[in-house]
Structure formats: C-alpha cells, structure tokens
Design an enzyme around this catalytic site. Structure first.
Site, PDB file in Angstrom:
ATOM      1  N   CYS A  75      31.256  24.479 -10.751  1.00 54.15           N
ATOM      2  CA  CYS A  75      30.943  24.808  -9.348  1.00 54.15           C
ATOM      3  C   CYS A  75      31.477  26.175  -8.953  1.00 54.15           C
ATOM      4  CB  CYS A  75      31.511  23.743  -8.404  1.00 54.15           C
ATOM      5  SG  CYS A  75      30.792  22.122  -8.683  1.00 54.15           S
ATOM      6  N   HIS A  79      25.476  28.151  -3.138  1.00 53.23           N
ATOM      7  CA  HIS A  79      26.904  28.197  -2.788  1.00 53.23           C
ATOM      8  C   HIS A  79      27.731  28.331  -4.062  1.00 53.23           C
ATOM      9  CE1 HIS A  79      28.510  23.798  -3.315  1.00 53.23           C
ATOM     10  NE2 HIS A  79      27.587  24.045  -4.201  1.00 53.23           N
ATOM     11  N   GLU A 134      24.407  16.047  -1.512  1.00 52.58           N
ATOM     12  CA  GLU A 134      24.354  17.294  -2.273  1.00 52.58           C
ATOM     13  C   GLU A 134      23.476  17.122  -3.512  1.00 52.58           C
ATOM     14  OE1 GLU A 134      27.850  20.357  -3.458  1.00 52.58           O
ATOM     15  OE2 GLU A 134      27.668  18.577  -4.704  1.00 52.58           O
ATOM     16  N   HIS A 183      25.300  28.812  -7.586  1.00 54.29           N
ATOM     17  CA  HIS A 183      24.296  27.832  -7.997  1.00 54.29           C
ATOM     18  C   HIS A 183      23.770  27.247  -6.683  1.00 54.29           C
ATOM     19  CE1 HIS A 183      27.868  25.365  -7.440  1.00 54.29           C
ATOM     20  NE2 HIS A 183      27.072  24.325  -7.284  1.00 54.29           N
ATOM     21  N   ASP A 213      18.896  26.902   5.554  1.00 52.17           N
ATOM     22  CA  ASP A 213      17.793  26.773   4.593  1.00 52.17           C
ATOM     23  C   ASP A 213      17.465  28.116   3.940  1.00 52.17           C
ATOM     24  OD1 ASP A 213      15.806  25.378   3.201  1.00 52.17           O
ATOM     25  OD2 ASP A 213      14.276  26.087   4.598  1.00 52.17           O
ATOM     26  N   HIS A 214      17.390  28.095   2.605  1.00 48.09           N
ATOM     27  CA  HIS A 214      17.125  29.301   1.816  1.00 48.09           C
ATOM     28  C   HIS A 214      18.170  30.376   2.096  1.00 48.09           C
ATOM     29  CE1 HIS A 214      13.442  27.217   0.861  1.00 48.09           C
ATOM     30  NE2 HIS A 214      13.180  28.112  -0.053  1.00 48.09           N
ATOM     31  N   HIS A 219      21.521  23.814  -4.340  1.00 52.49           N
ATOM     32  CA  HIS A 219      21.131  22.411  -4.185  1.00 52.49           C
ATOM     33  C   HIS A 219      20.007  22.260  -3.166  1.00 52.49           C
ATOM     34  CE1 HIS A 219      24.646  21.055  -6.431  1.00 52.49           C
ATOM     35  NE2 HIS A 219      25.404  21.829  -5.702  1.00 52.49           N
TER      36      HIS A 219
END
Lengths: 137, 137, 137, 137, 137, 137
Positions: D33, D14, D126, D39, D79-80, D41
């Site tokens: 950010c 994100h 996060e 980047h 996810d991914h 998480h």
C-alpha cells in the site's frame, strides 16, 4: 469508535443429524440436510472488529494481521474439511450455521483482543439465501 | 436465433481422488481437494438454450418447462448429495468441475431437444473464482 | 442471542402518486416514479429473526418454517403483482420502499413470534442502489 | 424510525505512507500500500440516514436530494482523483479507509441534518474483501 | 473441448493522457480519466483456457498451476502499482482497459501454451459498468 | 478485434398476454406473468461492441459516447415506463425478454455503426435467474 470487516471464504462438507436418532427422525427434522453421505457449501465469513484508529497509521488494525488470525484459528481448520469429522472446535456439536458462527467467534476472540481491538461480530453465510450473525452474547 | 439462460443452484459434497493411488499420491496431485472426509461447494449452474422465438408467446421456451427439466434431470440428483457416492450419472467418474459440467450437459440434452430448442452451453461455477463451460463437443 | 436472516425475492409493479394531487404536482414531487402507467422492480427482501439456539437441533428456527411464513404472509401477495392495486395490506398507502418495509414487518411479526423467535429487522432493496431497514419501532 | 441507505461509487488513487518515515519504514508498515507511484480502488460508499416517514410522500427523504448531497460534498471531490493530493478534506491525513470513512461522515452530516434527517452510518468498501463502518462517535 | 476460467484481482492506479498533447486536449479527449494526479480501480481479471480433459485427473489444467502463471506474469506486476509508470509490459502504451487486456493476453499466452492448454480469452473489468474481452486476434 | 461491454439499468413494468385470448388462456400460458395489473423488474442491459483499437486513444470507442447512444435510444424510453403501453418500439409486440432484447438490438445498431464500431451482442437480464442474449441474426 470505528468498525472494520474482513471477508474470508472456506469450502466444507457437513450434515445435520443426531446419532442417537433414527434415520427417519433425522430425515424428518433436518430434511435433505441429513443426507448420510454429506453435502457441502462455499461458506463466506465476515469478521467485524471495532476500536480506535491509531493516529500514526490511520489503521484500526493491520488487515494482514487480522487475516492471519482468521486463517490460523478458523479457515485453515475448516477449508476443504468435513465440519462434523475434521474440525477440533466442532467436535460433538451440531454443524448448523448458528452453532458454527458462535464457535468461530469463540476461536477468534482471544487472539483479536490480544491484537488490541474488540471482536464485534461474526457473520457467516451458508448460501446466498441465508446467513447468521453473532455478537458474542 | 436467440439464446436464453437459466441459473440454478445445488449444494453438494465431493472429493478428488483415485482409489488405486496411495493417499500420498492423491494428496500430491489433488492437494486439499483430496481430503478423505470430503468437502463441498455451493455450485451455480447456468443452462443456455438457443432457437427461434415462437411468435404467439414471444418465448424461446417456457422457462418453467426448462426449469423443470433441469430440476428432474440434474439438481434433484445433486442437491444436498455427495457427488462421488450418491449421483447415478457420476458413478466411477472423477468429480471435477470439468467432468461434472460435461455429464450435466449429457443429462440435459435429450430432454431439451425434445422440448424443441437446442442446448447451447452448460456453465458450472464451483467457487467465486472458477467456472467451467462446455458446448457439447 | 443469535440472528439469522432469510433472503427472498418478489417482482412487482408500483407507482408513487397521490390521487388528490394534479399530474403536475405528482410529477414534481415523485419525478419518474409517478409515471401513470406504472413501472416495477425486482425487490429483494431480507428478514432477520433473533433468539436462542435450540440445543437439540442447533437451529434458531427451521429455515423452511421461516420461509413458509414469509411466502404465505408476504411474497405470495406481492410477487408478480401491482403493489398499489393488488395487495390487501398496502391498500390506501403510499407504495414507497419505506412504507412497504414497515407493512411487511407488521405482516410478519405475529406469525414469527408464534414460531418462538423475535422479528429483528426487515430490509428491503428496491434497486441495487438503495434499501430500507425497519426494526419495528 | 426507519433507515434508508444510498449506494454510490468513486474510483480514486491513494497510497499509505508517512513523509517523515524512510521508504523502508513505510514499506515495512504499509507493505504494498506504500508503493510510491500510487495504486487505486473502486470504492463503494453506503450512506444510511434515519428518521420518520413523511405521511404525504411515504418518503424518509427524497433519494434524489440525498444523492445530490453525497455528490456535491463527497463523490465529486473523490471520483477520478488522488485522495492524498487532490481532496481538500483529506489534506494532511492518512488515506486509509478508516480515516476516509470518518471524514466522509463529517462532510455529509451538516447537509444531511439540514435536510431533516439524521446521518446514521457511513460504510466504505475499499475492496470486495474489506469495508469500514462509522456511526459518528 | 472444455473451457475453464480463473478469476483474479488487482488494484492499480493509472491515467489516460498523451504526453505530446496539452492538458486541455487531454482533458477534452479523456475527461476525468486524464486527472494529472492519477486515479485507480479494483480490476477483475478472468482468464479462460480451453483444451481436452486429462482422464487421469478429470482436470483440463491444475488451477493452482494456472493461478501461478497469472500471478507471476500479470498480477504481481500490476497489483498495487501504477500502470503507466511501474509495469514493464505497459511502458509507452495507453493505459486503457482495451490495451491492458491485449497486453495481458500476450503476457500469458506463451506460459499457458507451455502448460499444455490454449489461452481462449482474457476478460478485464475496470468497473462494475464496463469490461473488455480479447480472444487473441 | 477487441470487445467492450457497457452495463446499464432500467426499471419497468410489463405483462405477458394476448388481447385476443381469454383471461383463462392467458393465465394458462403465461402464469403469474399475465397478472392484469402488471408487474415489473429491474432490468440489466449489457451492450457489447467490437472493432479495432484507435492507436491515438487506446479506445475502441469512447464509453461516454456509447453510454449516450444507449440512453437516448433505449433506456430513456424504457426506464420507469410500462413496456407494453409507453414504449414506441415495443408497440404491438409481446413484452417478453426475448423480444425486448431483439428490439433493443435493432434500436442500437444504426447509431453504433455510425459511431464506427459493430454491435456484437445485447444481453438482457430480467431477474437474477434468467437472461437473454441476441447477436443480430
């Protein structure tokens, strides 16, 4: 209403004792926590604030700002210190996890409210096996 | 050859300083770890032993026996104590994690060998962010 | 009002099944949790009590006292046991995490109130991926 | 009334930025950010539901059913993935943890109520140092 | 000879793909890790160095110095970045955990040797379920 | 040479006893681990393989492939099972962590070598306080 929590750490020494009691009485009440030459912990501190999301940023509060408040008001005063001897807001108080959690709450509340959110909870872990929570009342 | 590890905890106070140095020099070399009134940690200790499985029990060593050795030789002496002042085997030594790990190894080795296994490693965590390992040489 | 939590562990066997149901029905409803020869878990138990701090000690309750209550009433009965077969307070009950958390709450509440604090919550983790919380109502 | 929580994971990319702002303004408000190339998480999601235990099973809800709801409604979509670009329910929203927790709550609530329990809380971590909680109001 | 390990974190985006392959081939080989719009992780990095204790300090190496090396050489370049696009030492390399661990080792080794200790191991966790270790050969 | 580790879980029942011994002898040697009605654990299994990185993928081995080997050879046979009664490769063996780790190694080694890498280590955690490591010799 959304809640966000920031986790911080500090490593400090303390002991539990009442100076007006004999060593035997302190030992009887506080056990090994009364060791005269101190002992210490890696404390873990969770600070939870609550409020409304700001639409422009999607943030409740900028976590860097919250972290800076916790650092200047709490962890800079406690980290690598002796809670009984070195910490202004713990002077003449019992250095138990319960009392420490309440005093940390009081240290944080004015600055956090000034930043536009409410302080919801302080959670303080002394060891992996126990923690205290305080909601301000 | 199989390896088994037992994890134990102790909470202790310490500081890093050399008495023959000035406060300024101690502060310069050890930073906040030199705080005169001490600080402390929740240490986590991992003791790894190795040897052959005993066919009758399926055990390398009875973990209750290993735990008893660690308790009597190490954690009873360190838990809720001041490493610099209260611990016989740390007298006149630097209370760093490195030195403490090595001295714990020396405390444990004779009793563990007497119990019929070899001491392979002592691992000592001071905080969540650093740990020391010592293999005896 | 402050809250303090004590974390304890017990390792136990159990299965989920209804004796009046066929194996197929038990398998269909409970899946692998119905394995006839049992399976087991490392349960993690968090007991949270609440009340006022005692000014003399800075304690809500002496944690050694709380730990002793949990040990005698709960973990001594469950640790290294079969929940369905060996535990008096689980007789004729489903050995699910939900039911177990409620029954642990009932076991603890009288002794904890007698100790002068209120039982706020029992939290019971069965695996790293799920836990149950019960507040007594 | 009992509460059960299921923990799930998803790994996603994100960034935090407002397209109508300059790079400088985004950098000033969101710091690192706002990195243009994203980047990411390892998010940890805790979904807590509440209700009454079903006497026949000892369950509040079959956790396989709850896990299936979370997977189809939330983690399969996240996810991914890139939260800003790939996720239908995050389109045109700020990809902050706060907003994401609220939107996950909205995704889950209808299906969980249909399954006969109430959605009590969504907790979203996060990083190891911060998490958001949302209770639906 | 003693070993000390420092744990650090960075949060980054990446994907696994070969530009000369078709989307189908990338998808077939790398699965969801090939998602074109990236995904990301909270990486955990453990750097282990070894050497002799300095008698004066009880230190193998001042951990603040080790942390500064890791920060300037590795985590400042990776944190809140895209591993494939933003990181000089990963240019034209596969952004797998294996390759990243090896390249981090190469980044650290000269500066760590200059500081008077040996780099023993880089351990890199991508998720809670997998990690890579590299010893330099 | 690089090392990659995959972490898996299984929840199982077991007991430690020798059928040719009396209950008293079993109780004396194995303590509460000899409880006739079984007890159980959430086992955590770490499988470490080593080898050379494949330049095309940056992988040592596709972790989905490694996970599939562990699942079919080990965790499908152990999860929600009774180690003493239900597991073919543990028949007539002591169900200690040491023996189980060695037998898991033997189950995995042929399939992992066939997949083109070497099995380096099996690490098996029985509780948070102890784990066994086996390197195949």
């Amino acid at each position: 209403m959304v809640y966000i929590t920031r986790k911080e750490h500090f490593n400090a020494a303390h002991k539990l004792f009442r100076p007006e009691w004999s060593d035997e009485k302190n030992q009887e009440v506080f056990g090994k926590c009364a060791n005269p030459n101190w002992h210490g912990h890696n404390y873990v501190l969770y600070v939870t604030v609550k409020g409304e999301i700001k639409p422009e940023t999607g943030y409740l509060i900028d976590l860097k700002k919250l972290a800076a408040i916790i650092k200047s008001r709490v962890t800079d005063k406690l980290d690598h210190r002796n809670i009984n001897l070195d910490v202004d807001f713990m002077r003449n108080k019992m250095a138990s996890t319960e009392v420490l959690a309440i005093e940390i709450f009081k240290q944080l509340q004015p600055a956090i409210e000034e930043a536009g959110v409410q302080l919801h909870k302080v959670k303080l872990e002394e060891t992996h096996n126990n923690f205290v929570e305080y909601f301000g009342e």
